[in-house]
Design a protein around this motif. Structure first.
Motif, PDB file in Angstrom:
ATOM      1  N   ILE A  41       0.827  -1.229  -0.028  1.00 56.85           N
ATOM      2  CA  ILE A  41      -0.125   0.236  -0.166  1.00 56.85           C
ATOM      3  C   ILE A  41       0.965   0.525  -0.140  1.00 56.85           C
ATOM      4  O   ILE A  41       0.717   2.413  -0.919  1.00 56.85           O
ATOM      5  N   PHE A  42       1.881   1.375   0.904  1.00 57.17           N
ATOM      6  CA  PHE A  42       3.322   2.119   0.702  1.00 57.17           C
ATOM      7  C   PHE A  42       3.370   2.812  -0.348  1.00 57.17           C
ATOM      8  O   PHE A  42       3.308   4.145  -0.887  1.00 57.17           O
ATOM      9  N   PHE A  43       3.966   1.574  -1.266  1.00 57.77           N
ATOM     10  CA  PHE A  43       4.555   1.814  -2.336  1.00 57.77           C
ATOM     11  C   PHE A  43       3.331   1.923  -3.474  1.00 57.77           C
ATOM     12  O   PHE A  43       3.025   3.195  -4.095  1.00 57.77           O
ATOM     13  N   LEU A  44       1.906   2.038  -3.430  1.00 62.49           N
ATOM     14  CA  LEU A  44       0.527   1.970  -4.884  1.00 62.49           C
ATOM     15  C   LEU A  44       0.633   3.833  -3.727  1.00 62.49           C
ATOM     16  O   LEU A  44       0.213   4.696  -5.002  1.00 62.49           O
ATOM     17  N   ILE A  45       1.063   4.445  -3.161  1.00 63.50           N
ATOM     18  CA  ILE A  45       0.801   5.335  -3.126  1.00 63.50           C
ATOM     19  C   ILE A  45       1.593   6.332  -3.250  1.00 63.50           C
ATOM     20  O   ILE A  45       0.871   7.313  -4.055  1.00 63.50           O
ATOM     21  N   ILE A  46       2.842   6.055  -3.250  1.00 64.52           N
ATOM     22  CA  ILE A  46       4.088   6.649  -3.578  1.00 64.52           C
ATOM     23  C   ILE A  46       4.812   6.835  -5.053  1.00 64.52           C
ATOM     24  O   ILE A  46       4.391   7.711  -5.428  1.00 64.52           O
ATOM     25  N   ASN A  47       4.159   5.924  -5.620  1.00 60.79           N
ATOM     26  CA  ASN A  47       4.156   5.730  -6.911  1.00 60.79           C
ATOM     27  C   ASN A  47       3.237   6.308  -7.678  1.00 60.79           C
ATOM     28  O   ASN A  47       4.119   7.567  -9.006  1.00 60.79           O
ATOM     29  N   PRO A  48       1.925   6.781  -7.414  1.00 63.53           N
ATOM     30  CA  PRO A  48       1.567   7.956  -8.075  1.00 63.53           C
ATOM     31  C   PRO A  48       1.027   9.008  -8.228  1.00 63.53           C
ATOM     32  O   PRO A  48       0.820  10.146  -8.023  1.00 63.53           O
ATOM     33  N   SER A  49       2.342   9.326  -6.635  1.00 63.56           N
ATOM     34  CA  SER A  49       2.642  10.622  -5.897  1.00 63.56           C
ATOM     35  C   SER A  49       2.462  12.418  -7.376  1.00 63.56           C
ATOM     36  O   SER A  49       1.891  13.031  -6.763  1.00 63.56           O
ATOM     37  N   ASN A  97      -2.964  20.759  -0.016  1.00 62.53           N
ATOM     38  CA  ASN A  97      -2.502  22.372   0.427  1.00 62.53           C
ATOM     39  C   ASN A  97      -0.790  21.256   1.215  1.00 62.53           C
ATOM     40  O   ASN A  97      -0.903  20.536   1.958  1.00 62.53           O
ATOM     41  N   PHE A  98      -0.697  23.110   1.656  1.00 63.79           N
ATOM     42  CA  PHE A  98       0.961  22.796   2.225  1.00 63.79           C
ATOM     43  C   PHE A  98       0.879  21.680   4.233  1.00 63.79           C
ATOM     44  O   PHE A  98       1.662  21.017   3.990  1.00 63.79           O
ATOM     45  N   PHE A  99      -0.433  21.859   5.136  1.00 58.50           N
ATOM     46  CA  PHE A  99      -0.465  21.957   6.120  1.00 58.50           C
ATOM     47  C   PHE A  99      -0.586  19.916   5.546  1.00 58.50           C
ATOM     48  O   PHE A  99      -0.393  19.178   6.160  1.00 58.50           O
ATOM     49  N   LEU A 100      -1.429  19.987   4.397  1.00 59.26           N
ATOM     50  CA  LEU A 100      -1.756  17.719   4.280  1.00 59.26           C
ATOM     51  C   LEU A 100      -0.667  17.823   3.288  1.00 59.26           C
ATOM     52  O   LEU A 100      -0.111  16.442   4.441  1.00 59.26           O
ATOM     53  N   LEU A 101      -0.085  18.313   3.444  1.00 62.25           N
ATOM     54  CA  LEU A 101       1.254  17.267   2.950  1.00 62.25           C
ATOM     55  C   LEU A 101       2.539  17.288   3.450  1.00 62.25           C
ATOM     56  O   LEU A 101       3.260  16.345   3.554  1.00 62.25           O
ATOM     57  N   LEU A 102       2.638  18.129   4.632  1.00 63.22           N
ATOM     58  CA  LEU A 102       3.057  18.169   5.421  1.00 63.22           C
ATOM     59  C   LEU A 102       2.875  16.793   6.483  1.00 63.22           C
ATOM     60  O   LEU A 102       3.900  16.616   6.659  1.00 63.22           O
ATOM     61  N   PHE A 103       2.017  16.711   7.158  1.00 60.83           N
ATOM     62  CA  PHE A 103       1.237  15.655   7.564  1.00 60.83           C
ATOM     63  C   PHE A 103       1.670  14.222   6.832  1.00 60.83           C
ATOM     64  O   PHE A 103       1.771  13.184   7.407  1.00 60.83           O
ATOM     65  N   LEU A 104       1.907  14.568   5.158  1.00 65.68           N
ATOM     66  CA  LEU A 104       1.531  13.337   4.284  1.00 65.68           C
ATOM     67  C   LEU A 104       3.159  12.703   4.379  1.00 65.68           C
ATOM     68  O   LEU A 104       3.454  12.250   4.385  1.00 65.68           O
ATOM     69  N   LEU A 105       4.069  13.604   4.457  1.00 69.52           N
ATOM     70  CA  LEU A 105       5.396  13.532   4.542  1.00 69.52           C
ATOM     71  C   LEU A 105       6.154  12.867   5.985  1.00 69.52           C
ATOM     72  O   LEU A 105       6.742  11.875   5.886  1.00 69.52           O
ATOM     73  N   LEU A 106       5.421  13.734   6.897  1.00 71.32           N
ATOM     74  CA  LEU A 106       5.757  13.381   8.403  1.00 71.32           C
ATOM     75  C   LEU A 106       5.906  12.212   7.891  1.00 71.32           C
ATOM     76  O   LEU A 106       5.967  10.569   9.048  1.00 71.32           O
ATOM     77  N   LEU A 107       3.905  11.110   7.365  1.00 71.30           N
ATOM     78  CA  LEU A 107       3.407   9.964   7.638  1.00 71.30           C
ATOM     79  C   LEU A 107       4.216   8.540   7.097  1.00 71.30           C
ATOM     80  O   LEU A 107       4.864   7.886   7.080  1.00 71.30           O
ATOM     81  N   PHE A 108       4.766   9.159   5.397  1.00 74.88           N
ATOM     82  CA  PHE A 108       5.338   8.756   4.844  1.00 74.88           C
ATOM     83  C   PHE A 108       6.746   8.089   5.450  1.00 74.88           C
ATOM     84  O   PHE A 108       7.533   7.550   5.497  1.00 74.88           O
ATOM     85  N   GLY A 109       7.354   9.367   5.782  1.00 77.40           N
ATOM     86  CA  GLY A 109       9.129   9.175   6.642  1.00 77.40           C
ATOM     87  C   GLY A 109       8.647   8.115   7.721  1.00 77.40           C
ATOM     88  O   GLY A 109      10.309   7.865   7.783  1.00 77.40           O
ATOM     89  N   PHE A 110       7.871   8.559   8.692  1.00 77.88           N
ATOM     90  CA  PHE A 110       7.673   7.326   9.683  1.00 77.88           C
ATOM     91  C   PHE A 110       7.646   5.999   8.923  1.00 77.88           C
ATOM     92  O   PHE A 110       7.793   5.215   9.923  1.00 77.88           O
ATOM     93  N   THR A 111       6.900   5.521   7.696  1.00 76.40           N
ATOM     94  CA  THR A 111       6.042   4.521   7.273  1.00 76.40           C
ATOM     95  C   THR A 111       7.265   3.966   6.055  1.00 76.40           C
ATOM     96  O   THR A 111       7.958   2.306   6.965  1.00 76.40           O
ATOM     97  N   TYR A 112       8.470   4.513   6.100  1.00 72.40           N
ATOM     98  CA  TYR A 112       9.289   4.213   5.969  1.00 72.40           C
ATOM     99  C   TYR A 112      10.393   3.576   6.341  1.00 72.40           C
ATOM    100  O   TYR A 112      11.117   2.782   6.387  1.00 72.40           O
ATOM    101  N   ILE A 113      10.314   4.535   7.586  1.00 70.41           N
ATOM    102  CA  ILE A 113      11.133   3.985   8.892  1.00 70.41           C
ATOM    103  C   ILE A 113      11.022   3.008   9.368  1.00 70.41           C
ATOM    104  O   ILE A 113      11.823   2.235   9.455  1.00 70.41           O
ATOM    105  N   TYR A 114       9.471   2.666   9.394  1.00 71.08           N
ATOM    106  CA  TYR A 114       8.987   1.346  10.122  1.00 71.08           C
ATOM    107  C   TYR A 114       8.789   0.523   9.203  1.00 71.08           C
ATOM    108  O   TYR A 114       9.637  -0.304  10.208  1.00 71.08           O
ATOM    109  N   LEU A 115       9.171   0.114   7.885  1.00 70.71           N
ATOM    110  CA  LEU A 115       9.468  -0.230   6.721  1.00 70.71           C
ATOM    111  C   LEU A 115      10.622  -0.547   7.021  1.00 70.71           C
ATOM    112  O   LEU A 115      11.354  -2.377   6.695  1.00 70.71           O
TER     113      LEU A 115
END
Length: 192
Positions: A13-21, A29-47
């Motif tokens: 799911i992480f791969f399928l969300i990142i790929n068509p970014s 918007n800016f705040f959602l993008l910041l939230f998504l970057l943090l979420l993706f960063g934590f998910t990447y570190i978790y993986l």
């Protein structure tokens, strides 16, 4: 659901969300993008952490657990692909046509705007500032002047631009425009 399947699902799911970014990032918007970057960063570190924990467990079990091996392989491939191609394995910009002309401008608050003219007479005007704004359309070239015809009328887009020298492009709303927008030319293959 067992832990291996959950890890595989998270990785895929992480791969399928990142790929068509390329397509969905312009709608946030800016705040959602910041939230998504943090979420993706934590998910990447978790993986990454789970990958090495599972790999360590596989060494201890002498690679006998097939579901653990499947999780290691899937998560490993996802991590390698995202590390090598963080914007996706498909370069969508190249699919739209070859860039004949690329110019950019850096504004206040580290905002950036890019103008790309493609070989199929289409343009893309993208502004990265507290979100992503994108205008597309067609262009016509008349000597050193570029005329823009957007798909939908937008007040942000200038009507035409003039190439001043080999490294400057001036954008204008109309002939009496006193607020010209200077762009730096990064690539110019228009007259080849």
């Amino acid at each position: 659901m067992n832990k291996q399947k959950r890890l595989i699902y998270i990785g895929v799911i992480f791969f399928l969300i990142i790929n068509p970014s390329y397509y969905w990032t312009k709608y946030v918007n800016f705040f959602l993008l910041l939230f998504l970057l943090l979420l993706f960063g934590f998910t990447y570190i978790y993986l990454i952490a789970k990958f090495f924990i599972r790999l360590n467990g596989a060494f201890r079990e002498k690679f006998n657990n097939k579901s653990n091996l499947t999780a290691i392989i899937v998560v490993g491939v996802v991590l390698v692909l995202i590390s090598l191609r963080p914007y996706g394995i498909i370069n969508y910009d190249e699919l739209e046509g070859e860039n004949l002309f690329v110019a950019n401008m850096e504004g206040v608050a580290n905002c950036e705007t890019y103008l790309k003219l493609k070989d199929n007479n289409k343009f893309k005007y993208t502004s990265y500032c507290f979100g992503i704004d994108e205008i597309r359309g067609v262009y016509e070239l008349d000597g050193d002047t570029i005329f823009f015809f957007p798909k939908k009328q937008d007040y942000h887009l200038y009507n035409y631009a003039i190439i001043r020298n080999s490294n400057k492009l001036m954008m204008y709303h109309n002939e009496s425009d006193s607020l010209r927008l200077p762009f730096t030319i990064l690539e110019n293959n228009l007259h080849k």
